[in-house]
Design an enzyme around this catalytic site. Structure first.
Site, PDB file in Angstrom:
ATOM      1  N   GLY A  15       0.687  -1.317  -0.254  1.00  0.00           N
ATOM      2  CA  GLY A  15       0.039  -0.053   0.058  1.00  0.00           C
ATOM      3  C   GLY A  15       0.905   1.205   0.159  1.00  0.00           C
ATOM      4  O   GLY A  15       1.674   1.353  -0.929  1.00  0.00           O
ATOM      5  N   PRO A  38       5.918  15.250  -3.342  1.00  0.00           N
ATOM      6  CA  PRO A  38       5.172  16.414  -3.209  1.00  0.00           C
ATOM      7  C   PRO A  38       4.479  16.873  -4.551  1.00  0.00           C
ATOM      8  O   PRO A  38       3.417  17.270  -4.449  1.00  0.00           O
ATOM      9  CB  PRO A  38       6.276  17.381  -2.723  1.00  0.00           C
ATOM     10  CG  PRO A  38       7.026  16.612  -1.822  1.00  0.00           C
ATOM     11  CD  PRO A  38       7.212  15.185  -2.840  1.00  0.00           C
ATOM     12  N   GLN A  39       5.434  16.785  -5.476  1.00  0.00           N
ATOM     13  CA  GLN A  39       4.659  17.377  -6.874  1.00  0.00           C
ATOM     14  C   GLN A  39       3.547  16.248  -7.434  1.00  0.00           C
ATOM     15  O   GLN A  39       2.651  16.792  -7.880  1.00  0.00           O
ATOM     16  CB  GLN A  39       5.735  16.943  -8.100  1.00  0.00           C
ATOM     17  CG  GLN A  39       5.176  17.339  -9.462  1.00  0.00           C
ATOM     18  CD  GLN A  39       6.347  17.963 -10.335  1.00  0.00           C
ATOM     19  OE1 GLN A  39       6.782  18.976 -10.200  1.00  0.00           O
ATOM     20  NE2 GLN A  39       6.010  17.326 -11.886  1.00  0.00           N
ATOM     21  N   GLU A  40       3.750  14.951  -7.105  1.00  0.00           N
ATOM     22  CA  GLU A  40       2.496  14.165  -7.250  1.00  0.00           C
ATOM     23  C   GLU A  40       1.355  14.193  -6.775  1.00  0.00           C
ATOM     24  O   GLU A  40       0.350  14.220  -7.192  1.00  0.00           O
ATOM     25  CB  GLU A  40       3.171  12.501  -7.215  1.00  0.00           C
ATOM     26  CG  GLU A  40       2.116  11.519  -7.449  1.00  0.00           C
ATOM     27  CD  GLU A  40       2.519  10.164  -7.184  1.00  0.00           C
ATOM     28  OE1 GLU A  40       1.478   9.260  -7.084  1.00  0.00           O
ATOM     29  OE2 GLU A  40       3.613  10.013  -7.003  1.00  0.00           O
ATOM     30  N   GLY A  47     -32.671  11.115  -7.354  1.00  0.00           N
ATOM     31  CA  GLY A  47     -32.688   9.779  -7.715  1.00  0.00           C
ATOM     32  C   GLY A  47     -31.632   9.818  -9.151  1.00  0.00           C
ATOM     33  O   GLY A  47     -31.162   8.555  -9.620  1.00  0.00           O
TER      34      GLY A  47
END
Length: 381
Positions: A133, A242-244, A342
């Site tokens: 993960g 950080p850019q990602e 709906g």
């Protein structure tokens, strides 16, 4: 509120990005959803329009813009079409590009970047593993030296562009005794023996963005496909995350903003009890809250984008932008579904698809819980 982040050159580029979206993406969107991937022609057209190499120097076929605000403009326009479009093209041009431009040798740049910018070569990044993960330091994929080459074994999962990419930047453990300090990045290219792809993963949302599992069984990686220095991969990933995360945050908000604008128009047209549903006080107050939340978040993200353009964005502020924008995106779109009633639950309505598309943003690029952990550590806790 009027934004002050962009200059005339950025707005002129926005017109190019909008034209690309209107001509190439929107007319074919339903087909991309059905086939669970975008066509190679999309990449080639994006290359012709100069959309893929914004961070790549001109001598390698890129735009050499060296201004992250252009990336932000493109991310916003793609997200107005769909979150999946921004994801596919963003992984290539916003996430993988810095690894190739910053870390590759001159020979590697000459070999890869012209095709990267033209769309002839599409890319992805292989970080996440089935058991790991968000914990990038716990990689189990390994690469062992064999003469001048490396033998790669392991697997990756949830890889955007994984089914179609011509080259994947793969993180693997090369010095197990060094733990996080023993990870190296490799360029794994289509056709390498032992490199296999699983099926296109059947996701809750973003079907147009092909996502796959990747398997590596004794894949021989030549030394000239090592990206950067051996055992420095974890540092490289931490420097570029950080850019990602900022790119993801920009897309999150632009996606939510477009759905909210669509919903405001819907509430003006949809009638109940003899009047537009937007005129009911509860709905009016809800929309007022949503618009305010979007504008306040936009102000923070624009500050983050400006800071990153000046190379001053911190990992902690990027984490704030990532988790907050993901929560705002999901909260806003969920409220838009409610306002559609709906019809908001019907997949032929854009708001329903957007609701499904948005859910993953609280998970990917580091889960929101991990983002809060990073922020908490910065507080000395």
């Amino acid at each position: 509120m009027r934004r002050t982040l962009f200059e005339p050159d950025h707005e002129a580029f926005r017109e190019t990005a909008q034209a690309f979206c209107d001509r190439t993406l929107r007319p074919n969107y339903e087909r991309f959803v059905e086939q669970r991937s975008i066509d190679r022609d999309v990449w080639l057209e994006a290359g012709k329009q100069g959309l893929l190499g914004l961070e790549v120097p001109e001598e390698y076929g890129g735009s050499g813009a060296n201004d992250y605000r252009f990336n932000a403009v493109l991310g916003e326009e793609l997200s107005k079409v769909s979150a999946g479009m921004s994801s596919c093209l963003g992984i290539h041009g916003d996430v993988v590009a810095p690894y190739l431009v910053d870390l590759c040798t001159e020979e590697q740049k000459q070999r890869w970047l012209p095709r990267f910018c033209s769309g002839e070569m599409t890319t992805g990044i292989g970080m996440t593993e089935p058991s790991g993960g968000s914990d990038l330091a716990a990689l189990k994929s390994t690469a062992v030296r064999d003469g001048g080459d490396w033998i790669l074994n392991g697997s990756k999962t949830f890889i955007t562009n994984g089914f179609s990419a011509d080259m994947i930047v793969v993180a693997a453990r090369t010095s197990p005794e060094k733990k996080a300090r023993g990870i190296t990045l490799f360029a794994v290219e289509t056709g390498m023996k032992g490199f296999e792809r699983g099926r296109k993963l059947d996701k809750v949302g973003q079907p147009e963005s092909d996502t796959a599992e990747l398997f590596f069984e004794d894949v021989r990686i030549p030394a000239e496909n090592v990206i950067g220095e051996v055992d420095q991969g974890f540092i490289y990933m931490m420097e570029r995350l950080p850019q990602e995360r900022l790119g993801g945050a920009i897309s999150n908000l632009a996606h939510a903003k477009q759905i909210l604008l669509d919903t405001v128009e819907y509430t003006k047209e949809r009638k109940a009890f003899g009047q537009a549903i937007g005129s009911f006080q509860h709905n009016k107050f809800t929309l007022a809250e949503l618009v305010t939340k979007i504008d306040v978040t936009q102000a923070f993200l624009d500050q983050c984008t400006d800071a990153h353009t000046r190379r001053e964005l911190t990992a902690v502020d990027a984490a704030k932008a990532k988790w907050w924008s993901a929560d705002v995106q999901n909260d806003v779109i969920d409220a838009c579904v409610q306002l559609h009633g709906g019809y908001g639950y019907m997949t032929e309505y854009r708001v329903a698809r957007a609701w499904m598309d948005a859910r993953v943003t609280r998970i990917w690029a580091g889960s929101n819980e991990i983002m809060k952990e990073l922020i908490g550590r910065d507080l000395g806790l």
